[in-house]
Design a protein around this motif. Structure first.
Motif, PDB file in Angstrom:
ATOM      1  N   GLY A 168       0.788  -1.231   0.000  1.00 54.87           N
ATOM      2  CA  GLY A 168       0.000   0.000   0.000  1.00 54.87           C
ATOM      3  C   GLY A 168       0.818   1.278   0.000  1.00 54.87           C
ATOM      4  N   ASP A 169       1.938   1.300   0.761  1.00 52.72           N
ATOM      5  CA  ASP A 169       2.750   2.517   0.825  1.00 52.72           C
ATOM      6  C   ASP A 169       3.888   2.521  -0.201  1.00 52.72           C
ATOM      7  OD1 ASP A 169       4.379   0.600   1.900  1.00 52.72           O
ATOM      8  OD2 ASP A 169       4.465   1.470   3.911  1.00 52.72           O
ATOM      9  N   GLN A 170       3.912   1.486  -1.067  1.00 43.80           N
ATOM     10  CA  GLN A 170       4.893   1.403  -2.161  1.00 43.80           C
ATOM     11  C   GLN A 170       6.345   1.542  -1.682  1.00 43.80           C
ATOM     12  OE1 GLN A 170       3.924   0.845  -5.711  1.00 43.80           O
ATOM     13  NE2 GLN A 170       2.258   0.148  -4.393  1.00 43.80           N
ATOM     14  N   LYS A 201       0.400  -6.253   8.379  1.00 40.65           N
ATOM     15  CA  LYS A 201      -0.883  -5.539   8.329  1.00 40.65           C
ATOM     16  C   LYS A 201      -1.356  -5.388   6.881  1.00 40.65           C
ATOM     17  CE  LYS A 201      -3.161  -1.456  10.293  1.00 40.65           C
ATOM     18  NZ  LYS A 201      -2.970  -0.212  11.079  1.00 40.65           N
ATOM     19  N   GLU A 202      -0.426  -5.063   5.958  1.00 44.01           N
ATOM     20  CA  GLU A 202      -0.768  -4.920   4.533  1.00 44.01           C
ATOM     21  C   GLU A 202      -1.187  -6.270   3.953  1.00 44.01           C
ATOM     22  OE1 GLU A 202       2.004  -1.308   2.830  1.00 44.01           O
ATOM     23  OE2 GLU A 202       3.024  -3.178   3.359  1.00 44.01           O
ATOM     24  N   TRP A 203      -0.453  -7.313   4.315  1.00 45.80           N
ATOM     25  CA  TRP A 203      -0.734  -8.673   3.840  1.00 45.80           C
ATOM     26  C   TRP A 203      -2.152  -9.102   4.243  1.00 45.80           C
ATOM     27  CZ3 TRP A 203       1.816 -12.483   1.025  1.00 45.80           C
ATOM     28  CH2 TRP A 203       1.406 -13.812   1.210  1.00 45.80           C
ATOM     29  N   CYS A 204      -2.481  -8.918   5.520  1.00 46.86           N
ATOM     30  CA  CYS A 204      -3.801  -9.308   6.020  1.00 46.86           C
ATOM     31  C   CYS A 204      -4.908  -8.486   5.359  1.00 46.86           C
ATOM     32  CB  CYS A 204      -3.861  -9.149   7.535  1.00 46.86           C
ATOM     33  SG  CYS A 204      -2.857 -10.378   8.409  1.00 46.86           S
ATOM     34  N   HIS A 205      -4.654  -7.199   5.176  1.00 47.03           N
ATOM     35  CA  HIS A 205      -5.641  -6.333   4.524  1.00 47.03           C
ATOM     36  C   HIS A 205      -5.952  -6.839   3.111  1.00 47.03           C
ATOM     37  CE1 HIS A 205      -7.828  -2.723   3.398  1.00 47.03           C
ATOM     38  NE2 HIS A 205      -7.074  -2.630   2.316  1.00 47.03           N
ATOM     39  N   CYS A 206      -4.927  -7.272   2.396  1.00 44.71           N
ATOM     40  CA  CYS A 206      -5.107  -7.779   1.028  1.00 44.71           C
ATOM     41  C   CYS A 206      -5.988  -9.024   0.999  1.00 44.71           C
ATOM     42  CB  CYS A 206      -3.754  -8.126   0.403  1.00 44.71           C
ATOM     43  SG  CYS A 206      -2.866  -6.692  -0.149  1.00 44.71           S
ATOM     44  N   PHE A 207      -5.904  -9.834   2.047  1.00 46.24           N
ATOM     45  CA  PHE A 207      -6.670 -11.076   2.094  1.00 46.24           C
ATOM     46  C   PHE A 207      -7.997 -10.904   2.841  1.00 46.24           C
ATOM     47  CE2 PHE A 207      -2.504 -12.936   1.128  1.00 46.24           C
ATOM     48  CZ  PHE A 207      -2.859 -13.838   0.144  1.00 46.24           C
TER      49      PHE A 207
END
Length: 225
Positions: free
Chosen positions: A206-208, A215-221
Motif C-alpha cells: 500500500g505505501d509502495q 498488516k498490509e498482507w492481512c488487509h489484502c486477504f
C-alpha cells in the motif's frame, strides 16, 4: 579443501586463490550442470534460462549494472505469454488464494497424522480445529460466489492460513516484512497458474516501499485483525 565449508550467495561459487584462501566469484553460466526441461526458469527479462544456476550466474556477472539490478527469477518453467490481469480477476484472486492456503494446511495435517514432521505441534493444534469443523468447505474448483459466501460465513477458518503463509515466507530476516526475494518462492511457482499474483502483490504494498508488512498482507486477504 578450504572451500568445503565456505558459503557463497546464489550466483557465486567458492574459488581458492594461490595461497589457498577462499573467495566467492561469479558462477560461469556456461559451466552450470545440465538440466531437464522442467527445471527451466523464466527471468524478469523474459528470457528462458536452463535453470536457477544459469539465471543467478548471469545476474552475478551483471552486478553493478541496471540490467543486473532488474534481473530476478520471474517464474518456474520456460517463458510464455502471461495474459494481463483484469480488475475483476485481481478482485477474485484472494478468494482462491485463501481457499488454497487453507487446503494446503489441511493436506499437511493429514500427512502428519501418519508421519509427523511437516507442522509443529502448535501448528497442528491450530489446523486441527479447521480440519475437524464439519462446516469446512472441502477442496475443489468452487465458483467465486461460493468462496465468498464461505469466507463470510466461516471467516475464522481463514485467519490462521493467511497468517501462517506470511510467517513461512518471512525468513530472511524474520522482521514481519516481506521483501521481493522472500515472496519469490511462492510467486515464482504460482505465476503460470495464477497470472494475477504479480499485480496482487504489487497492490498489497500500500505505501509502495517495496516491503509488505503483516498488516498490509492481512488487509489484502480481507483479514481484519
Amino acid at each position: 579443501d578450504t572451500c568445503r565449508n565456505f558459503h557463497c550467495k546464489r550466483g557465486k561459487v567458492c574459488h581458492a586463490d594461490k595461497q589457498g584462501k577462499p573467495h566467492c566469484i561469479c558462477q560461469d553460466p556456461a559451466a552450470c550442470p545440465p538440466t531437464k526441461a522442467y527445471e527451466h526458469v523464466c527471468g524478469t527479462d523474459n528470457k528462458t534460462y536452463d535453470g536457477t544456476c544459469q539465471l543467478f550466474g548471469t545476474k552475478c556477472q551483471l552486478e553493478g549494472t541496471k540490467m543486473g539490478r532488474q534481473l530476478h527469477l520471474d517464474y518456474m518453467g520456460s517463458c510464455k505469454y502471461i495474459p494481463p490481469c483484469t480488475d475483476y480477476e485481481v478482485d477474485q484472486f484472494p478468494l482462491r488464494m485463501r481457499d488454497w492456503l487453507k487446503n494446503i494446511l489441511i493436506q499437511y495435517y493429514e500427512r502428519d497424522l501418519n508421519t509427523s514432521g511437516i507442522l509443529t505441534e502448535k501448528q497442528r493444534n491450530k489446523v486441527k480445529k479447521i480440519y475437524q469443523n464439519d462446516k469446512r468447505l472441502v477442496a475443489g474448483d468452487h465458483p467465486v460466489e461460493l468462496l465468498l459466501h464461505d469466507f463470510e460465513k466461516n471467516y475464522h477458518m481463514y485467519v490462521y492460513p493467511v497468517h501462517w503463509q506470511f510467517h513461512q515466507l518471512d525468513q530472511h530476516p524474520v522482521d514481519r516484512l516481506l521483501t521481493y526475494s522472500e515472496l519469490a518462492p511462492l510467486r515464482a511457482s504460482l505465476v503460470p497458474m495464477e497470472h494475477c499474483i504479480t499485480r496482487f502483490f504489487q497492490e498489497c504494498d500500500g505505501d509502495q516501499d517495496k516491503l509488505i508488512a503483516l498488516k498490509e498482507w492481512c488487509h489484502c486477504f480481507g483479514i481484519k485483525e
